[in-house]
Design an enzyme around this catalytic site. Structure first.
Site, PDB file in Angstrom:
ATOM      1  N   CYS A   4       0.854  -1.206   0.000  1.00 31.32           N
ATOM      2  CA  CYS A   4       0.000   0.000   0.000  1.00 31.32           C
ATOM      3  C   CYS A   4       0.881   1.245   0.000  1.00 31.32           C
ATOM      4  O   CYS A   4       1.723   1.428   0.882  1.00 31.32           O
ATOM      5  CB  CYS A   4      -0.905  -0.009   1.233  1.00 31.32           C
ATOM      6  SG  CYS A   4      -1.769   1.558   1.483  1.00 31.32           S
ATOM      7  N   CYS A   7       0.602   3.303   3.157  1.00 29.67           N
ATOM      8  CA  CYS A   7       1.313   2.679   4.286  1.00 29.67           C
ATOM      9  C   CYS A   7       2.810   2.959   4.173  1.00 29.67           C
ATOM     10  O   CYS A   7       3.491   3.164   5.180  1.00 29.67           O
ATOM     11  CB  CYS A   7       1.052   1.174   4.340  1.00 29.67           C
ATOM     12  SG  CYS A   7      -0.601   0.743   4.942  1.00 29.67           S
ATOM     13  N   ASP A  30      -0.937  16.402  -1.418  1.00 28.82           N
ATOM     14  CA  ASP A  30      -1.230  15.530  -2.556  1.00 28.82           C
ATOM     15  C   ASP A  30      -0.175  15.746  -3.635  1.00 28.82           C
ATOM     16  O   ASP A  30       0.223  16.873  -3.926  1.00 28.82           O
ATOM     17  CB  ASP A  30      -2.633  15.824  -3.107  1.00 28.82           C
ATOM     18  CG  ASP A  30      -3.129  14.707  -4.004  1.00 28.82           C
ATOM     19  OD1 ASP A  30      -4.058  13.982  -3.611  1.00 28.82           O
ATOM     20  OD2 ASP A  30      -2.564  14.533  -5.125  1.00 28.82           O
ATOM     21  N   HIS A  46      -4.036   0.727   8.516  1.00 31.65           N
ATOM     22  CA  HIS A  46      -4.571   0.472   7.175  1.00 31.65           C
ATOM     23  C   HIS A  46      -6.060   0.126   7.247  1.00 31.65           C
ATOM     24  O   HIS A  46      -6.433  -0.973   7.645  1.00 31.65           O
ATOM     25  CB  HIS A  46      -3.817  -0.651   6.452  1.00 31.65           C
ATOM     26  CG  HIS A  46      -4.294  -0.815   5.029  1.00 31.65           C
ATOM     27  ND1 HIS A  46      -3.784  -0.072   3.980  1.00 31.65           N
ATOM     28  CD2 HIS A  46      -5.276  -1.573   4.502  1.00 31.65           C
ATOM     29  CE1 HIS A  46      -4.425  -0.388   2.873  1.00 31.65           C
ATOM     30  NE2 HIS A  46      -5.340  -1.303   3.157  1.00 31.65           N
ATOM     31  N   ASN A  87     -13.280   9.464  -1.168  1.00 38.06           N
ATOM     32  CA  ASN A  87     -13.804   8.631  -2.246  1.00 38.06           C
ATOM     33  C   ASN A  87     -13.842   7.179  -1.787  1.00 38.06           C
ATOM     34  O   ASN A  87     -12.915   6.710  -1.123  1.00 38.06           O
ATOM     35  CB  ASN A  87     -12.928   8.766  -3.489  1.00 38.06           C
ATOM     36  CG  ASN A  87     -12.963  10.169  -4.073  1.00 38.06           C
ATOM     37  OD1 ASN A  87     -13.999  10.813  -4.082  1.00 38.06           O
ATOM     38  ND2 ASN A  87     -11.828  10.654  -4.540  1.00 38.06           N
ATOM     39  N   GLY A  93     -14.618   6.677  -7.280  1.00 34.17           N
ATOM     40  CA  GLY A  93     -13.378   7.210  -7.850  1.00 34.17           C
ATOM     41  C   GLY A  93     -12.162   7.001  -6.970  1.00 34.17           C
ATOM     42  O   GLY A  93     -11.146   7.680  -7.151  1.00 34.17           O
ATOM     43  N   HIS A  98      -6.560   3.033   0.679  1.00 33.83           N
ATOM     44  CA  HIS A  98      -6.225   3.295   2.091  1.00 33.83           C
ATOM     45  C   HIS A  98      -7.002   4.554   2.430  1.00 33.83           C
ATOM     46  O   HIS A  98      -6.775   5.605   1.795  1.00 33.83           O
ATOM     47  CB  HIS A  98      -4.709   3.479   2.253  1.00 33.83           C
ATOM     48  CG  HIS A  98      -4.243   3.730   3.664  1.00 33.83           C
ATOM     49  ND1 HIS A  98      -3.189   3.026   4.244  1.00 33.83           N
ATOM     50  CD2 HIS A  98      -4.654   4.617   4.607  1.00 33.83           C
ATOM     51  CE1 HIS A  98      -2.996   3.452   5.485  1.00 33.83           C
ATOM     52  NE2 HIS A  98      -3.866   4.424   5.713  1.00 33.83           N
ATOM     53  N   HIS A 100      -8.587   7.887   3.044  1.00 34.43           N
ATOM     54  CA  HIS A 100      -7.972   9.211   3.075  1.00 34.43           C
ATOM     55  C   HIS A 100      -9.029  10.265   2.836  1.00 34.43           C
ATOM     56  O   HIS A 100     -10.000  10.042   2.120  1.00 34.43           O
ATOM     57  CB  HIS A 100      -6.844   9.332   2.040  1.00 34.43           C
ATOM     58  CG  HIS A 100      -7.246   8.944   0.643  1.00 34.43           C
ATOM     59  ND1 HIS A 100      -7.310   7.639   0.215  1.00 34.43           N
ATOM     60  CD2 HIS A 100      -7.610   9.712  -0.422  1.00 34.43           C
ATOM     61  CE1 HIS A 100      -7.691   7.612  -1.057  1.00 34.43           C
ATOM     62  NE2 HIS A 100      -7.888   8.858  -1.460  1.00 34.43           N
ATOM     63  N   HIS A 102      -9.466  14.072   1.437  1.00 38.59           N
ATOM     64  CA  HIS A 102      -8.886  15.195   0.698  1.00 38.59           C
ATOM     65  C   HIS A 102      -9.350  16.498   1.360  1.00 38.59           C
ATOM     66  O   HIS A 102     -10.541  16.657   1.640  1.00 38.59           O
ATOM     67  CB  HIS A 102      -9.390  15.217  -0.749  1.00 38.59           C
ATOM     68  CG  HIS A 102      -9.031  14.028  -1.578  1.00 38.59           C
ATOM     69  ND1 HIS A 102      -8.032  14.047  -2.527  1.00 38.59           N
ATOM     70  CD2 HIS A 102      -9.551  12.777  -1.631  1.00 38.59           C
ATOM     71  CE1 HIS A 102      -7.959  12.871  -3.130  1.00 38.59           C
ATOM     72  NE2 HIS A 102      -8.872  12.071  -2.599  1.00 38.59           N
TER      73      HIS A 102
END
Ligand code: AMP
Length: 114
Positions: A4, A7, A30, A46, A87, A93, A98, A100, A102
Site C-alpha cells: 500500500c 502505508c 497531494d 490500514h 472517495n 473514484g 487506504h 484518506h 482530501h
C-alpha cells in the site's frame, strides 16, 4: 499493508511532504494537487475505505476530522472555505485503497460532483 503506497508514506519508506503527524494520523500534500491547498489526511492504521471503519475507530475518525479543521486553519482556508472529500470504491473514484480525506481549498471550487 506492504504493497500500500500510503502505508509506505506512513512508514516513511517513500518521500512525502508531511504537514502533520501524530501517533495515529498523518497528513501530507497531494502529489498531484487539484487546488492551491490539497492535503490528504489519513489514519496510520490500514483501513481500506469508509466502509471498513469499525465502531472502535469512531474516536480515531473524530480526531481525524479535528486534524482536518486544524490544517484548514493553518493553511489559510478556514475562512475562505474548503472541501473535504473521501472517495469510496470504484464508482466513488477511489484510486488508493487506504482511507484518506482530501482537504481542498485556496480557490473557488467547482460544483461538479459526477
Ligand atoms: P483517490 O482518488 O481518492 O484514491 O485519491 C488518491 C490521491 O492520492 C490522488 O489525489 C493522488 O494524487 C494522491 N497520491 C497518490 N500517490 C501519492 C503520493 N505518493 N503522495 C501524495 N499523494 C499521492
Amino acid at each position: 499493508m506492504s504493497d500500500c503506497i500510503f502505508c509506505k508514506i506512513v512508514n516513511h519508506e517513500i518521500p512525502s511532504e508531511v504537514v502533520y503527524e501524530d501517533q495515529d494520523l498523518i497528513a501530507f500534500k497531494d502529489i498531484a494537487p487539484l487546488a492551491p491547498v490539497h492535503l490528504l489526511v489519513i489514519p496510520k492504521k490500514h483501513i481500506k475505505d469508509l466502509n471498513e471503519v469499525a465502531v472502535e475507530d469512531e474516536g480515531l475518525m473524530g480526531r481525524l476530522l479535528s486534524v482536518v479543521k486544524k490544517l484548514a486553519a493553518e493553511h489559510g482556508v478556514a475562512e475562505s472555505g474548503y472541501r473535504v472529500i473521501t472517495n469510496i470504491g470504484s464508482d466513488g473514484g477511489q484510486v488508493v485503497p487506504h482511507l484518506h480525506f482530501h482537504l481542498l481549498g485556496g480557490q473557488k471550487l467547482g460544483t461538479k460532483l459526477g
